[in-house]
Design a protein around this motif. Structure first.
Motif, PDB file in Angstrom:
ATOM      1  N   SER A   4       8.134  -5.277  -4.117  1.00 22.96           N
ATOM      2  CA  SER A   4       8.786  -6.565  -4.953  1.00 22.96           C
ATOM      3  C   SER A   4      10.313  -6.222  -4.765  1.00 22.96           C
ATOM      4  O   SER A   4      11.357  -5.116  -4.645  1.00 22.96           O
ATOM      5  CB  SER A   4       8.961  -5.627  -6.732  1.00 22.96           C
ATOM      6  N   ALA A  80       4.897  -4.892 -16.111  1.00 27.37           N
ATOM      7  CA  ALA A  80       4.403  -6.310 -15.518  1.00 27.37           C
ATOM      8  C   ALA A  80       3.941  -5.759 -13.334  1.00 27.37           C
ATOM      9  O   ALA A  80       3.074  -6.972 -13.491  1.00 27.37           O
ATOM     10  CB  ALA A  80       5.817  -7.427 -14.502  1.00 27.37           C
ATOM     11  N   THR A  81       4.408  -5.600 -12.677  1.00 28.76           N
ATOM     12  CA  THR A  81       3.626  -4.539 -11.677  1.00 28.76           C
ATOM     13  C   THR A  81       2.580  -4.593 -11.604  1.00 28.76           C
ATOM     14  O   THR A  81       1.493  -4.100 -10.664  1.00 28.76           O
ATOM     15  CB  THR A  81       4.279  -4.280 -10.939  1.00 28.76           C
ATOM     16  N   ASP A  82       2.339  -3.531 -13.056  1.00 28.37           N
ATOM     17  CA  ASP A  82       0.745  -2.761 -12.968  1.00 28.37           C
ATOM     18  C   ASP A  82      -0.514  -3.782 -13.576  1.00 28.37           C
ATOM     19  O   ASP A  82      -1.338  -3.860 -13.307  1.00 28.37           O
ATOM     20  CB  ASP A  82       0.729  -1.843 -14.173  1.00 28.37           C
ATOM     21  N   TYR A  83       0.056  -4.915 -14.380  1.00 28.56           N
ATOM     22  CA  TYR A  83      -1.628  -5.307 -15.262  1.00 28.56           C
ATOM     23  C   TYR A  83      -0.983  -7.448 -15.009  1.00 28.56           C
ATOM     24  O   TYR A  83      -1.878  -7.605 -15.320  1.00 28.56           O
ATOM     25  CB  TYR A  83      -0.807  -5.379 -16.598  1.00 28.56           C
ATOM     26  N   ILE A  84      -0.247  -7.964 -14.601  1.00 32.85           N
ATOM     27  CA  ILE A  84      -0.347  -9.094 -13.769  1.00 32.85           C
ATOM     28  C   ILE A  84      -0.238  -9.010 -12.381  1.00 32.85           C
ATOM     29  O   ILE A  84       1.278  -9.118 -11.556  1.00 32.85           O
ATOM     30  CB  ILE A  84       1.642  -9.898 -14.066  1.00 32.85           C
ATOM     31  N   LYS A  85      -1.504  -9.652 -11.947  1.00 31.33           N
ATOM     32  CA  LYS A  85      -1.411  -9.438 -10.553  1.00 31.33           C
ATOM     33  C   LYS A  85      -0.997 -10.641 -10.030  1.00 31.33           C
ATOM     34  O   LYS A  85      -1.096 -10.185  -9.001  1.00 31.33           O
ATOM     35  CB  LYS A  85      -2.944  -9.738 -10.245  1.00 31.33           C
ATOM     36  N   PRO A  86      -1.602 -11.829 -10.627  1.00 31.17           N
ATOM     37  CA  PRO A  86      -0.429 -12.934  -9.344  1.00 31.17           C
ATOM     38  C   PRO A  86       1.164 -13.090  -9.790  1.00 31.17           C
ATOM     39  O   PRO A  86       1.590 -12.393 -10.113  1.00 31.17           O
ATOM     40  CB  PRO A  86      -0.995 -14.285 -10.657  1.00 31.17           C
ATOM     41  N   VAL A  89       2.810 -15.061 -11.148  1.00 32.31           N
ATOM     42  CA  VAL A  89       3.115 -14.978 -12.851  1.00 32.31           C
ATOM     43  C   VAL A  89       4.316 -13.444 -13.167  1.00 32.31           C
ATOM     44  O   VAL A  89       5.035 -13.505 -13.703  1.00 32.31           O
ATOM     45  CB  VAL A  89       2.053 -14.700 -13.659  1.00 32.31           C
ATOM     46  N   ARG A  90       3.789 -13.187 -12.026  1.00 30.95           N
ATOM     47  CA  ARG A  90       4.662 -11.563 -12.864  1.00 30.95           C
ATOM     48  C   ARG A  90       6.374 -11.299 -11.990  1.00 30.95           C
ATOM     49  O   ARG A  90       7.474 -11.594 -12.393  1.00 30.95           O
ATOM     50  CB  ARG A  90       4.159 -10.524 -11.642  1.00 30.95           C
ATOM     51  N   ASN A  91       6.543 -13.135 -10.743  1.00 28.40           N
ATOM     52  CA  ASN A  91       7.520 -12.949 -10.636  1.00 28.40           C
ATOM     53  C   ASN A  91       8.384 -14.433 -11.923  1.00 28.40           C
ATOM     54  O   ASN A  91       9.390 -13.524 -11.844  1.00 28.40           O
ATOM     55  CB  ASN A  91       8.400 -13.492  -9.133  1.00 28.40           C
ATOM     56  N   PHE A  93       7.396 -13.970 -14.466  1.00 26.72           N
ATOM     57  CA  PHE A  93       7.818 -12.933 -16.156  1.00 26.72           C
ATOM     58  C   PHE A  93       9.139 -11.654 -16.073  1.00 26.72           C
ATOM     59  O   PHE A  93       9.961 -12.150 -16.564  1.00 26.72           O
ATOM     60  CB  PHE A  93       6.190 -12.102 -16.613  1.00 26.72           C
TER      61      PHE A  93
END
Length: 115
Positions: A4, A80-86, A89-91, A93
């Motif tokens: 990231s 965020a890095t463990d559970y938000i895969k797209p 969306v992660r970025n 968040f």
């Protein structure tokens, strides 16, 4: 492993250390406030203003504020890095968390130091 741009050059050990050090600072701050309330059972405005008017308490409160922000950043970045895969969306968040923590710290500094 997720790479990231929001966590450059750091590893799990530094994240672990930030979490532990910030938790110790927050624990000490909490214990201090609990002890203060224990020895001042009915504090009034003047006692409270006297406590938070001193430089050392302002500095300790600022350290606690920065510890909350650091603790929250590491925890929420990890979630965020463990559970938000797209990635989008992660970025999004993570950017929201960065903005929220920045506003939180700036507002806290204004409250603490009266800037």
């Amino acid at each position: 492993m997720v790479s990231s741009i929001f966590n450059p050059g750091r590893n799990g050990v530094s994240d672990w250390l930030i979490q532990r050090v910030s938790a110790v600072v927050l624990g000490l701050y909490t214990l201090f406030l609990l002890a203060w309330f224990l020895f001042n059972p009915s504090p009034d405005y003047y006692a409270w203003a006297g406590l938070f008017g001193s430089f050392w308490m302002k500095a300790f409160t600022l350290l606690a504020l920065l510890s909350i922000a650091a603790h929250a950043w590491v925890g929420l970045w990890t979630v965020a890095t463990d559970y938000i895969k797209p990635a989008a969306v992660r970025n999004g968040f993570v950017m929201f968390i960065i903005l929220a923590l920045f506003v939180f710290v700036v507002w806290g500094v204004q409250v603490i130091w009266g800037v």
